[in-house]
Design a protein around this motif. Structure first.
Motif, mmCIF file in Angstrom:
data_model
loop_
_atom_site.group_PDB
_atom_site.id
_atom_site.type_symbol
_atom_site.label_atom_id
_atom_site.label_comp_id
_atom_site.label_asym_id
_atom_site.label_seq_id
_atom_site.Cartn_x
_atom_site.Cartn_y
_atom_site.Cartn_z
ATOM 1 N N SER A 185 5.870 9.821 -47.571
ATOM 2 C CA SER A 185 5.021 10.866 -46.982
ATOM 3 C C SER A 185 4.758 10.642 -45.499
ATOM 4 N N CYS A 186 5.260 9.556 -44.953
ATOM 5 C CA CYS A 186 4.927 9.178 -43.578
ATOM 6 C C CYS A 186 5.417 10.191 -42.550
ATOM 7 N N THR A 187 4.491 10.586 -41.670
ATOM 8 C CA THR A 187 4.841 11.376 -40.490
ATOM 9 C C THR A 187 4.223 10.691 -39.282
ATOM 10 N N ARG A 188 4.756 10.952 -38.116
ATOM 11 C CA ARG A 188 4.265 10.323 -36.900
ATOM 12 C C ARG A 188 4.220 11.326 -35.764
ATOM 13 N N ASN A 189 3.265 11.112 -34.863
ATOM 14 C CA ASN A 189 3.179 11.916 -33.644
ATOM 15 C C ASN A 189 3.302 13.414 -33.913
ATOM 16 N N ALA A 190 2.357 13.930 -34.720
ATOM 17 C CA ALA A 190 2.256 15.370 -34.972
ATOM 18 C C ALA A 190 3.487 15.950 -35.649
ATOM 19 N N GLY A 191 3.887 15.326 -36.757
ATOM 20 C CA GLY A 191 4.889 15.936 -37.619
ATOM 21 C C GLY A 191 6.276 15.356 -37.596
ATOM 22 N N GLN A 192 6.583 14.436 -36.675
ATOM 23 C CA GLN A 192 7.906 13.831 -36.663
ATOM 24 C C GLN A 192 8.084 12.914 -37.874
ATOM 25 N N ALA A 193 9.300 12.801 -38.326
ATOM 26 C CA ALA A 193 9.587 11.936 -39.468
ATOM 27 C C ALA A 193 9.544 10.472 -39.061
ATOM 28 N N CYS A 194 9.047 9.633 -39.954
ATOM 29 C CA CYS A 194 9.064 8.177 -39.724
ATOM 30 C C CYS A 194 10.429 7.626 -40.082
ATOM 31 N N ASP A 195 10.908 6.704 -39.300
ATOM 32 C CA ASP A 195 12.196 6.043 -39.557
ATOM 33 C C ASP A 195 11.918 4.634 -40.053
ATOM 34 N N PRO A 196 12.152 4.355 -41.361
ATOM 35 C CA PRO A 196 11.843 3.016 -41.896
ATOM 36 C C PRO A 196 12.668 1.912 -41.272
ATOM 37 N N ASN A 197 13.742 2.258 -40.554
ATOM 38 C CA ASN A 197 14.587 1.256 -39.908
ATOM 39 C C ASN A 197 14.091 0.871 -38.517
ATOM 40 N N LYS A 198 13.035 1.552 -38.060
ATOM 41 C CA LYS A 198 12.484 1.248 -36.750
ATOM 42 C C LYS A 198 11.124 0.564 -36.898
ATOM 43 N N LEU A 199 10.935 -0.509 -36.164
ATOM 44 C CA LEU A 199 9.699 -1.261 -36.218
ATOM 45 C C LEU A 199 8.519 -0.358 -35.860
ATOM 46 N N GLY A 234 -1.091 2.846 -36.954
ATOM 47 C CA GLY A 234 -0.114 2.784 -35.873
ATOM 48 C C GLY A 234 -0.738 2.369 -34.564
ATOM 49 N N GLY A 235 -0.429 3.063 -33.498
ATOM 50 C CA GLY A 235 -0.930 2.730 -32.180
ATOM 51 C C GLY A 235 -0.773 3.912 -31.249
ATOM 52 N N TRP A 236 -1.400 3.826 -30.088
ATOM 53 C CA TRP A 236 -1.353 4.919 -29.135
ATOM 54 C C TRP A 236 0.085 5.283 -28.800
ATOM 55 N N GLY A 237 0.443 6.554 -28.988
ATOM 56 C CA GLY A 237 1.792 7.009 -28.740
ATOM 57 C C GLY A 237 2.689 6.897 -29.957
ATOM 58 N N ASN A 238 2.184 6.283 -31.036
ATOM 59 C CA ASN A 238 2.973 6.141 -32.264
ATOM 60 C C ASN A 238 2.028 6.119 -33.467
ATOM 61 N N MET A 239 1.217 7.168 -33.579
ATOM 62 C CA MET A 239 0.290 7.254 -34.704
ATOM 63 C C MET A 239 1.038 7.700 -35.960
ATOM 64 N N ARG A 240 0.718 7.059 -37.077
ATOM 65 C CA ARG A 240 1.389 7.370 -38.334
ATOM 66 C C ARG A 240 0.374 7.842 -39.373
ATOM 67 N N ILE A 241 0.780 8.822 -40.169
ATOM 68 C CA ILE A 241 -0.072 9.354 -41.227
ATOM 69 C C ILE A 241 0.660 9.229 -42.559
ATOM 70 N N HIS A 242 -0.038 8.651 -43.543
ATOM 71 C CA HIS A 242 0.494 8.561 -44.899
ATOM 72 C C HIS A 242 -0.429 9.291 -45.865
ATOM 73 N N LYS A 243 0.139 9.955 -46.834
ATOM 74 C CA LYS A 243 -0.643 10.471 -47.952
ATOM 75 C C LYS A 243 -0.877 9.316 -48.912
ATOM 76 N N LEU A 244 -2.028 9.314 -49.587
ATOM 77 C CA LEU A 244 -2.364 8.237 -50.512
ATOM 78 C C LEU A 244 -2.190 8.701 -51.948
ATOM 79 N N ASP A 245 -1.783 7.756 -52.810
ATOM 80 C CA ASP A 245 -1.678 8.091 -54.230
ATOM 81 C C ASP A 245 -3.049 7.965 -54.894
ATOM 82 N N ALA A 246 -3.093 8.163 -56.213
ATOM 83 C CA ALA A 246 -4.358 8.161 -56.942
ATOM 84 C C ALA A 246 -5.081 6.827 -56.862
#
Length: 246
Positions: free
Chosen positions: A229-243, A209-221
């Motif tokens: 699994s995507c979360t952003r900015n300390a636990g907020q849900a990611c919206d796939p409809n938003k760039l 991601g980027g400053w102010g919009n960091m994203r975390i994904h869990k990885l598969d095997a």
């Protein structure tokens, strides 16, 4: 005032010594430690063991690993969220264990984050955090922590941030392999824990991601991001409809 000045001078001296040692290690370990993959899964960078020629400079993925007692709930390469109780830049500890102990001694703290490298690379436009920073926080639920950063950094993110520090010019010299730790590291440089919990160290994550919009994904095997699994900015849900959220 003299005591404060003395403490500040000692912190500067410690940082200078650590940075000098890091540069010495970089020169000594010019050869890159083999990376796990392509049929190699032991005695390589990424096998979860800090051994052989590996150290914090040549293989951040494995080193130094967990160094605290079980009650600390440590997860290397993680920066836990929560409401801040201390300002880590001025609140220092001598080790991850010391930081954990400071959290346990605080009546409200259940989450700690520690910088255990000479430089903990900042996500913004040039600020670096340094060894010994100890951030104490309180989470609503210590067993369900939120994170600002976790796991490895995406290559796309590392490339985007490559020239944030002017002395960084080579994507193949991450973290301590670059002069003064100027280049983005392969992994989140912080280690953190939730008191009285156990981290699942078999799970792998990736931060981008980027400053102010960091994203975390869990990885598969297979090492691929799990979109759900995507979360952003300390636990907020990611919206796939938003760039930029996906």
């Amino acid at each position: 005032h003299r005591l404060i000045a003395c403490g500040a001078d000692m912190a500067v001296l410690l940082f200078t010594l650590l940075l000098g040692a890091s540069d010495a290690l970089r020169r000594r370990h010019a050869a890159v430690v083999p990376v796990c993959g392509a049929g190699r899964d032991v005695r390589c960078c990424g096998d979860g063991l800090c051994n052989g020629p590996e150290d914090a400079t040549t293989c951040m993925a494995d080193c130094p690993g967990v160094t605290t007692t079980e009650v600390c709930g440590e997860e290397p390469h993680s920066d836990r969220g929560g409401r801040g109780l201390t300002f880590g830049v001025s609140h220092r500890a001598s080790s991850p264990q010391d930081c954990c102990d400071k959290c346990r001694a605080h009546k409200r703290c259940n989450s700690w984050t520690f910088c255990g490298y000479p430089v903990c690379w900042g996500l913004d436009t040039g600020w670096n955090h340094t060894y010994g920073e100890c951030w104490l926080r309180v989470l609503e639920d210590a067993a369900q922590p939120v994170f600002g950063q976790r796991g490895a950094f995406e290559m796309k993110y590392r490339k985007a941030m490559l020239r944030t520090r002017r002395t960084c010019t080579d994507i193949d010299t991450p973290g301590g392999l670059s002069p003064g730790w100027a280049c983005p590291p392969t992994h989140v440089p912080w280690t953190s824990g939730s008191i009285g919990t156990t981290a699942d160290l078999s799970a792998k994550y990736e931060t981008g991601g980027g400053w102010g919009n960091m994203r975390i994904h869990k990885l598969d095997a297979d090492g691929n991001q799990i979109p759900s699994s995507c979360t952003r900015n300390a636990g907020q849900a990611c919206d796939p409809n938003k760039l930029g959220h996906g």
